[in-house]
Write an enzyme that holds these catalytic residues in place. Sequence first.
Site, PDB file in Angstrom:
ATOM      1  N   THR A 159      12.145  13.246  -9.941  1.00 19.37           N
ATOM      2  CA  THR A 159      12.598  12.888 -11.288  1.00 19.37           C
ATOM      3  C   THR A 159      13.709  13.858 -11.690  1.00 19.37           C
ATOM      4  O   THR A 159      14.853  13.675 -11.336  1.00 19.37           O
ATOM      5  CB  THR A 159      11.430  12.889 -12.297  1.00 19.37           C
ATOM      6  OG1 THR A 159      10.703  14.119 -12.185  1.00 19.37           O
ATOM      7  CG2 THR A 159      10.486  11.727 -12.035  1.00 19.37           C
ATOM      8  N   LYS A 185       6.743  16.569  -5.624  1.00 17.89           N
ATOM      9  CA  LYS A 185       7.752  16.539  -6.662  1.00 17.89           C
ATOM     10  C   LYS A 185       7.192  17.293  -7.859  1.00 17.89           C
ATOM     11  O   LYS A 185       5.977  17.334  -8.099  1.00 17.89           O
ATOM     12  CB  LYS A 185       8.151  15.115  -7.036  1.00 17.89           C
ATOM     13  CG  LYS A 185       7.085  14.244  -7.673  1.00 17.89           C
ATOM     14  CD  LYS A 185       6.824  14.440  -9.155  1.00 17.89           C
ATOM     15  CE  LYS A 185       8.076  14.357  -9.987  1.00 17.89           C
ATOM     16  NZ  LYS A 185       7.734  14.567 -11.448  1.00 17.89           N
ATOM     17  N   THR A 196       0.728  20.087 -12.737  1.00 15.21           N
ATOM     18  CA  THR A 196       1.268  18.765 -13.031  1.00 15.21           C
ATOM     19  C   THR A 196       2.400  18.432 -12.091  1.00 15.21           C
ATOM     20  O   THR A 196       3.484  18.941 -12.200  1.00 15.21           O
ATOM     21  CB  THR A 196       1.722  18.694 -14.490  1.00 15.21           C
ATOM     22  OG1 THR A 196       2.649  19.751 -14.730  1.00 15.21           O
ATOM     23  CG2 THR A 196       0.553  18.844 -15.419  1.00 15.21           C
ATOM     24  N   GLU A 282      12.671  23.109 -14.366  1.00 21.51           N
ATOM     25  CA  GLU A 282      13.837  22.577 -15.075  1.00 21.51           C
ATOM     26  C   GLU A 282      14.671  23.697 -15.690  1.00 21.51           C
ATOM     27  O   GLU A 282      14.183  24.485 -16.506  1.00 21.51           O
ATOM     28  CB  GLU A 282      13.376  21.601 -16.153  1.00 21.51           C
ATOM     29  CG  GLU A 282      12.828  20.311 -15.561  1.00 21.51           C
ATOM     30  CD  GLU A 282      12.211  19.381 -16.568  1.00 21.51           C
ATOM     31  OE1 GLU A 282      12.087  18.182 -16.257  1.00 21.51           O
ATOM     32  OE2 GLU A 282      11.855  19.836 -17.667  1.00 21.51           O
ATOM     33  N   ASN A 404      15.380  18.560 -21.347  1.00 22.74           N
ATOM     34  CA  ASN A 404      14.274  17.842 -21.992  1.00 22.74           C
ATOM     35  C   ASN A 404      14.642  17.228 -23.333  1.00 22.74           C
ATOM     36  O   ASN A 404      13.973  16.304 -23.792  1.00 22.74           O
ATOM     37  CB  ASN A 404      13.075  18.788 -22.137  1.00 22.74           C
ATOM     38  CG  ASN A 404      12.354  18.953 -20.817  1.00 22.74           C
ATOM     39  OD1 ASN A 404      11.636  18.080 -20.380  1.00 22.74           O
ATOM     40  ND2 ASN A 404      12.596  20.076 -20.157  1.00 22.74           N
TER      41      ASN A 404
END
Length: 409
Positions: A159, A185, A196, A282, A404
């Site tokens: 993603t 991932k 997660t 991220e 985000n």
Amino acid sequence: MPTMMNNDMVILENESVTLPKGFNAGGVHCGLKKNGKLDLGYIVSEVPATAAGVYTTNIFQAAPLLVTQESISKEKKIQAIIVNSGNANSCTGDQGLKDAYEMQKQFAAELGIKEHYVAVTSTGVIGEKMPMDKVISGIKQILKEENEAESKFQAAILTTDLAPKNIGVQIKVDGKIISIGGAAKGSGMIHPNMATMLGFVTTDANIEQESLLAALKEVTNQTFNMITVDGDTSTNDMVLVMANGMAGNNTLTVDHPEWNIFLNGLKLVCQELAKKIAKDGEGATKLIEVQVNSASCQSDAGAVGKSIISSNLVKTAIYGTDPNWGRIVTAIGYSGVPVEPNLVKVSIGSFVVFEDGLPCPINEEEVKQYLEQDTIQIFVELNQGNYSAAAWGCDLTYDYIKINASYRS
């Protein structure tokens, strides 16, 4: 080049889920993601494989997780995994569950296997209905020869990840070479407690299902559950292990004399995947590794490590190359572990910054130079026992907010 750990294990950095005998993988673009990016992937074993999984602790478990757990419960086996990115199929009600079953049904039909031999996984935006016309069209194309490549599988599951995450290991049990391969991932919504992410591990080991599940749970607690990026636990995430037995070893159980060789191989695969996820957080620029030693018990060591690695103040200090050891000490203090402050020793890299309840003299410029590296280590000695744990995370940057803030655009 392979890396030889010892006589029992070889690490293969460029290998993945097709390293073990009898596994194939690939991926296609079916239209869930923009710009032609791959978004539908698969793993298939030549024979039904003993299976085990661990799943997110989020109460809002997405439909694919429910379907996969039900499937594994029937025979403790699966033969294939179908996974999409770009849509989580989460919080989508009865229709979402029907869509997950339909993905399973369609892929099973393409393979000519029992429906419950197919596991379903999804990742992406929460709350949007799955465009099943695109998914079904993709499933009907996915097994074509030109789509068969583990690199395509790895690309299809991503993603916001900047890089694929994969690793392979070979061990020797009963005189047989056993391979373990992994791909994962994960970049955002990463927090300890069934980390997660989506994780896929394959092996050609012959292993009892109960022992495989026990091994996966043990290893998960030491690896995937010891990483964090942002403190969010998602609705979709799981780790699945498939063991098809094609290596031909005697059946592995926890009582097998060489059980620890397999366990260590599985742990290494999961640990390397976990570290790659933490490093690819991220917006991240640095991997942070916290090593906690001399705790009174294993859970205390883990709790202190998680507390430090989860601290936004620690993460931003690392990003800013600020040797603010007070933030580390503070995180230890609110970890819930009853430490004795005057026994605690804290080091940033090789620089001891806190000991005997007092700050230690340091050359701040030297520590700042160390903090400019892309891997930062923090060491904590609790001096209360003989237990240790490691935790991994990343720095927190301006880019995390940018990514985000526009995730759905």
